[in-house]
Every structure is written in C-alpha cells, then in structure tokens.
Scaffold this motif. Structure first.
Motif, short mmCIF file in Angstrom:
data_model
loop_
_atom_site.label_atom_id
_atom_site.label_comp_id
_atom_site.label_asym_id
_atom_site.label_seq_id
_atom_site.Cartn_x
_atom_site.Cartn_y
_atom_site.Cartn_z
N LEU A 178 -2.20 -11.47 -98.18
CA LEU A 178 -2.44 -10.03 -98.22
C LEU A 178 -2.51 -9.40 -96.83
N GLY A 179 -2.99 -10.18 -95.85
CA GLY A 179 -3.23 -9.64 -94.53
C GLY A 179 -4.56 -10.14 -93.99
N ALA A 180 -5.07 -9.47 -92.96
CA ALA A 180 -6.29 -9.94 -92.29
C ALA A 180 -7.09 -8.76 -91.78
N PHE A 181 -8.35 -9.05 -91.41
CA PHE A 181 -9.18 -8.10 -90.68
C PHE A 181 -9.93 -8.83 -89.58
N ARG A 182 -10.36 -8.08 -88.58
CA ARG A 182 -11.08 -8.66 -87.45
C ARG A 182 -12.59 -8.60 -87.69
N MET A 183 -13.28 -9.66 -87.32
CA MET A 183 -14.73 -9.64 -87.35
C MET A 183 -15.22 -8.89 -86.11
N PRO A 184 -16.43 -8.34 -86.15
CA PRO A 184 -16.96 -7.62 -84.98
C PRO A 184 -17.09 -8.56 -83.78
N THR A 185 -17.02 -8.01 -82.59
CA THR A 185 -17.11 -8.82 -81.37
C THR A 185 -18.54 -9.11 -80.95
N GLN A 186 -19.51 -8.34 -81.47
CA GLN A 186 -20.91 -8.52 -81.09
C GLN A 186 -21.80 -8.42 -82.32
N ALA A 187 -22.87 -9.21 -82.35
CA ALA A 187 -23.90 -9.11 -83.39
C ALA A 187 -25.12 -9.88 -82.90
N CYS A 188 -26.29 -9.43 -83.27
CA CYS A 188 -27.56 -10.09 -82.89
C CYS A 188 -27.67 -10.27 -81.38
N GLY A 189 -27.02 -9.38 -80.61
CA GLY A 189 -27.11 -9.47 -79.15
C GLY A 189 -26.23 -10.54 -78.54
N TRP A 190 -25.32 -11.13 -79.34
CA TRP A 190 -24.44 -12.19 -78.84
C TRP A 190 -23.00 -11.88 -79.22
N PRO A 191 -22.04 -12.41 -78.45
CA PRO A 191 -20.64 -12.29 -78.87
C PRO A 191 -20.34 -13.19 -80.06
N THR A 192 -19.31 -12.87 -80.79
CA THR A 192 -18.90 -13.72 -81.91
C THR A 192 -17.79 -14.70 -81.52
N ALA A 193 -17.36 -14.67 -80.27
CA ALA A 193 -16.39 -15.66 -79.79
C ALA A 193 -17.01 -17.05 -79.87
N TYR A 194 -16.19 -18.05 -80.14
CA TYR A 194 -16.63 -19.45 -80.24
C TYR A 194 -17.77 -19.61 -81.21
N ALA A 195 -17.65 -18.95 -82.35
CA ALA A 195 -18.65 -19.07 -83.41
C ALA A 195 -18.12 -20.04 -84.46
N SER A 196 -18.90 -21.05 -84.81
CA SER A 196 -18.44 -22.04 -85.79
C SER A 196 -19.31 -22.04 -87.03
N ALA A 197 -20.00 -20.93 -87.29
CA ALA A 197 -21.01 -20.92 -88.35
C ALA A 197 -20.45 -20.72 -89.75
N GLY A 198 -19.13 -20.61 -89.91
CA GLY A 198 -18.58 -20.53 -91.25
C GLY A 198 -18.49 -19.11 -91.78
N LEU A 199 -18.21 -19.01 -93.10
CA LEU A 199 -18.02 -17.73 -93.76
C LEU A 199 -18.57 -17.82 -95.18
N ALA A 200 -19.29 -16.81 -95.60
CA ALA A 200 -19.78 -16.70 -96.98
C ALA A 200 -19.69 -15.25 -97.39
N LEU A 201 -19.70 -14.98 -98.70
CA LEU A 201 -19.64 -13.59 -99.14
C LEU A 201 -20.60 -13.35 -100.31
N ARG A 202 -20.97 -12.10 -100.47
CA ARG A 202 -21.76 -11.65 -101.62
C ARG A 202 -21.43 -10.19 -101.87
N ARG A 203 -21.85 -9.68 -103.01
CA ARG A 203 -21.69 -8.26 -103.32
C ARG A 203 -23.06 -7.60 -103.39
N VAL A 204 -23.18 -6.47 -102.73
CA VAL A 204 -24.40 -5.68 -102.72
C VAL A 204 -24.05 -4.28 -103.22
N ASN A 205 -24.59 -3.91 -104.37
CA ASN A 205 -24.25 -2.62 -104.99
C ASN A 205 -22.74 -2.47 -105.17
N GLY A 206 -22.12 -3.57 -105.53
CA GLY A 206 -20.69 -3.56 -105.77
C GLY A 206 -19.82 -3.69 -104.53
#
Length: 551
Positions: free
Chosen positions: A169-197
């Motif tokens: 289908l295509g792709a999207f980019r994750m944000p470059t910063q979160a929790c005061g840290w960059p997301t580069a070299y992040a190996s923490a995986g991916l999970a999803l949930r639905r909140v209010n749909g």
C-alpha cells in the motif's frame, strides 16, 4: 532389508521468481520466492511404519518437497524419486540429499504425463511416491498419505498465506523525536491498538535511551517515498517498564545495555508486552526476557520480568526476540490453552545457546509480578555450538569461511541458517477465515561470511519473509514432529522502498525489519523498517503497509 521410503504428506514453497518491480518511490516491493522445503511424511523403517506426522496437502509442478527415509543415505548416493498414478504409469526425478535421512525433489513437468491418464492435468491428482537409492527401490507410499499434485487453477482452496497474498500500500514515517530522544537507531519493535476507533502505533526511541516508549497516530500511507506522511506523537508514556525491565532480580539502569527488542499489544487483555536482552550476554546467563505494561486501568502498571525455568534447552537467547498472540481456537485445540507465543530466534552476540533459525514457543499468559515459565516448543532449531543438519533452511547465496566453525556453507541446493542471520521483534500469527500463516521477517547474509576484526563480516544483508503453516506447528505440539523438522511453506525475498545513501555492506543490517503488527479490522500488515528514511542528521524508522488481498 533397509527401507528407504515412505509415505509423503506435505508441501513446499514456490519455485523460481515471482514477478515484481524493483523497489523504489512509487513502486511495489520487489519479490523473489525461493523454495526451501515442505514435506514431513510418514516413513517406513525395518521396525514398521512410524506415526504419521501431517495430513496430505496439495503441491504444484515446479515446487519442491522433502521426503524422509527410514535409514541413512550416504553423502554420495544416487537418489531418485518415482511418482506413480493408480494405473501404474510413473516418472522419475533426481533427488538431492539434504541430511542423513532426508532428501528433496523438485516436482518435474513430466508429472503431467501421469496426471493425464487419471483425469487430466487440469485436475488435482494424488500420486504414490517411492525412493530409489543406488538402484535399491523402497516401498510405495500409502496413497492416502501421498501428495496431491495440482495445477495452479486447482489451488483455490489453499489456506496458507503467501507473500503474493499481500498488496503493498505504501509507507509512512515515524516521528524523529519522542520522550526527549531521537527515534534513530531504535530497536524497540512495533505494536498497535485502537483508541476510540483510531489506530495508534507503539514504538521506541534510540537504544541508548533504554527504549523509551511512545505512541504515534496513523497519518495514512503513500507509495511515493518523497511524500511519505509523518506520524504524529499522540502519547509519551516513555518509561512503561517502571524498573521491571531487568535481566536478573536486581534493578538496572534504564539507559544501559539491556535493549528492548520487541513490542506486542494484546487487545484481549490490554497488555503491552516488551521483550528484551543484554546486547552482549558474555556469561551466557539465562536472563529474564519479557514483561508487560497493563493498560486496562486508568494508569499504566508494569509487571514482570519472566524467564524460562528449564535452563539451556530453552535459553534466553532463544526467546528474547518478541511475543505474539496465538489464536484462541488454535490454542484451545492444540496447545492446552497456551495463547501467547515467545521466541523468534537470533542472531544475538554470544549466540551459542540460541536457535539457528526462526523460533516460537507457546506459553500461558503470565500472572503475578514476575517469575519463570516453561514453554511448549512449536518451532526451534539446534544451537550454534556444533554444526547440524537441522539448522533452518535458507537460500544458498553465501559461503562461510572454514575458520568460522559455527557456520556451514551450502550443500547443493540446501543452505543453512548462517552466523548473523537474524529476526528481531518481527513475527506475526495471522488467522483470517480461509487465510492463515505464521510469518517471521528475517535479515539474511549473502556473499562471504567470516568472523574478523571482532565481529561478523558479510557481503551484506537482504530481507526475507519466512511463512509457516500453523497445522505443522500443531503436529509438533501433538508430538508427531520435532520442532526442527518444520519447514517454511515459503521463503520470499522482499525489497522495501527507502531513502538516503547506502551505508556500505551493512545497509541491510541497519535497515532491518524491527517490528510487525496486524490490524484485523482492515486486514493490513504493518512492518517497521529501521533507518528507512534520511533526515537532517540521521536515518529514522519507516512503517510499510501491506493489505491482504481478497480470496
């Protein structure tokens, strides 16, 4: 008399290459399908027939099947397989010795001749099989457990997923910063949930942060890499571990060498599971490997950690990679209710006690504040302490320096899981009506493989999907098969779009798939690719989306 054959029952992977365009902006992923294996038959030995391991399945002309023999076959033996119909017409095909008691054979086009005389080559036909080793003929297989040879037009009833069942289908980019840290070299995986749909994605920040967790919203996708939308940060719980991500009983600093590998949100219990391990387990300790954060109440509450309680037979290096949900109907029928899977295999530094191939164990969902669990093996391969015929199958586009004793070069068309081949946080069990499969998202070496300059050196890495039939895992749970005998239905090479300059031989390694999540409402598979797009200073994660095609 020694018996060489047997009753055949199972299938395979597609042969040859599937169509696909070279990956790039605005194009679909490039796919190459390989044919590792397939069949786990009942074999006949001097002591009589063994227990049947799996029910028969359809295979296609051009696919490869694996046949077990009741006695050892010499390395230089001439091995042939004979296919015969009920009228006695037959054709022969040259076989390849894969192990002492296992051979493989490509189903030749000549099989159409014996299909024509029993209903026509356009119809599925059950054929008997036997082995001929150095001119010595074994018994014919039992017809009820022989393979059904079928043209593609007769495969509409197939239920096991293939890579071709998913449209990019295509792709999207994750944000470059979160929790005061960059997301580069992040190996923490991916999970999803639905909140209010609304769809939300859990992911982590730079490994040096300890894998702080944030939630991103879904911005949509694009096939044009220059127009990939950026996901907004919608929540920053950050330290969801609350001091419970620890290798032993003592608390450890979050910003250490204890890296988060995988995330999985279980909507059945509102738990966010996190799997982890030490980046260099030098003392080969059987560490804790996972815990979870409970989202069911008004506040997040962490529980854990847990580890295995049966020592090196299920060492931490085998189960630290991630967790996934096992369908409840499958768990109740085959696994005594165990509906959580852990594992995924290696590679990790100090891999000696790890599994040389994709790995999965079934456990009961944990309770309490941590402890031990005894897993039920469904898929596991021998450790890297000595060379084995039972290491996972893989493509043959590599070779191993002889000095690297815990590696093995290809033998004929048979490749062996190699040092550096890895799966991290990226596996999924899909259970849709009529469409099922367990998929591991691996990075495999190619070219020369050696251990030099303090690390593994290779010609580079390439991404693959390893697809397994859940019914094969059920046979292991019942004791009909060994967990290292299970073979993938398909190994598919997939090239993902990415931006930024190549980074040398390790480009594939730094762009590996580090997380997988599946949205059953839209039947969409999401894969997080590390360092998939170039930012101002670093490369950041991209999430690729694949929609399951209609039956």
């Amino acid at each position: 008399m020694k018996w060489f054959v047997v009753s055949v029952a199972v299938v395979v992977a597609a042969a040859g290459a599937a169509a696909g365009a070279a990956a790039g902006p605005g194009t679909a992923a490039d796919v190459q399908e390989l044919a590792p294996s397939g069949i786990h038959p009942r074999s006949r030995t001097a002591n009589g027939p063994e227990v049947a391991s799996v029910r028969p399945r359809r295979v296609e002309i051009g696919e490869r099947v694996i046949i077990k023999a009741g006695s050892r076959i010499g390395r230089k033996a001439d091995v042939r397989v004979v296919f015969s119909n009920r009228t006695g017409k037959h054709v022969r095909a040259q076989a390849v010795r894969e192990a002492a008691k296992r051979v493989s054979v490509w189903i030749p086009k000549r099989v159409r001749r014996v299909m024509r005389s029993v209903g026509g080559e356009r119809k599925a036909t059950r054929l008997k099989v036997r082995l001929v080793v150095n001119g010595q003929r074994g018994d014919w297989s039992k017809r009820a457990r022989s393979p059904v040879i079928a043209p593609r037009s007769a495969q509409s009833g197939r239920t096991v997923l293939r890579r071709s069942d998913f449209a990019y289908l295509g792709a999207f980019r994750m944000p470059t910063q979160a929790c005061g840290w960059p997301t580069a070299y992040a190996s923490a995986g991916l999970a999803l949930r639905r909140v209010n749909g609304q769809l939300r994605f859990f992911s982590g920040t730079h490994v040096y942060s300890g894998g702080l967790i944030f939630e991103a919203g879904f911005p949509g996708v694009s096939k044009d890499a220059g127009s990939w939308p950026v996901a907004p940060v919608v929540a920053e719980p950050c330290d969801v571990y609350q001091g419970r991500k620890r290798l032993g009983n003592a608390a450890e600093p979050l910003e250490g060498d204890n890296w988060t590998h995988g995330l999985f949100f279980d909507s059945r219990t509102s738990r966010l599971y996190w799997s982890f391990g030490h980046v260099y387990n030098a003392d080969v300790s059987n560490d804790h490997v996972f815990g979870y954060s409970d989202y069911s109440g008004g506040t997040i509450s962490a529980r854990g950690p847990w580890r295995t309680n049966d020592g090196n037979s299920t060492h931490a290096q085998r189960v630290r990679g991630g967790t996934l949900a096992i369908p409840k109907t499958f768990a109740d029928r085959h696994l005594g209710g165990r509906d959580l899977g852990v594992g995924f295999g290696g590679y990790y530094s100090i891999i000696g006690e790890g599994s040389m191939g994709p790995t999965l164990y079934a456990i009961n969902a944990p309770s309490g504040n941590g402890g031990v669990f005894k897993p039920l093996p469904l898929l596991v391969h021998p450790a890297a302490v000595e060379r084995s015929d039972d290491w996972a199958v893989r493509p043959t586009n590599y070779w191993v320096e002889p000095s690297l004793y815990w590696g093995r070069s290809p033998e004929g068309r048979r490749g062996f899981w190699a040092p550096g081949d890895s799966i991290e946080g990226a596996a999924i069990w899909i259970n849709e009506p009529g469409r099922k499969g367990v998929i591991f998202f691996a990075e495999l070496n190619f070219g020369r493989i050696a251990y030099e300059n303090g690390g593994i050196q290779t010609g580079g890495y390439e991404p693959y999907w390893y697809v397994y039939d859940p019914s094969d895992l059920a046979d292991v749970a019942r004791g009909r098969d060994k967990p290292w005998d299970v073979r993938p239905v398909q190994i598919a090479k997939v090239t993902y779009p990415a931006t930024g300059a190549a980074q040398g031989a390790d480009t594939g390694a730094v762009r590996r798939i580090t997380g997988a999540a599946y949205d059953s409402q839209t039947r969409t598979l999401y894969l997080q690719q590390l360092n998939g797009y170039q930012g101002d200073w670093d490369q950041y994660p991209v999430v690729h989306a694949f929609r399951m095609r209609s039956n």
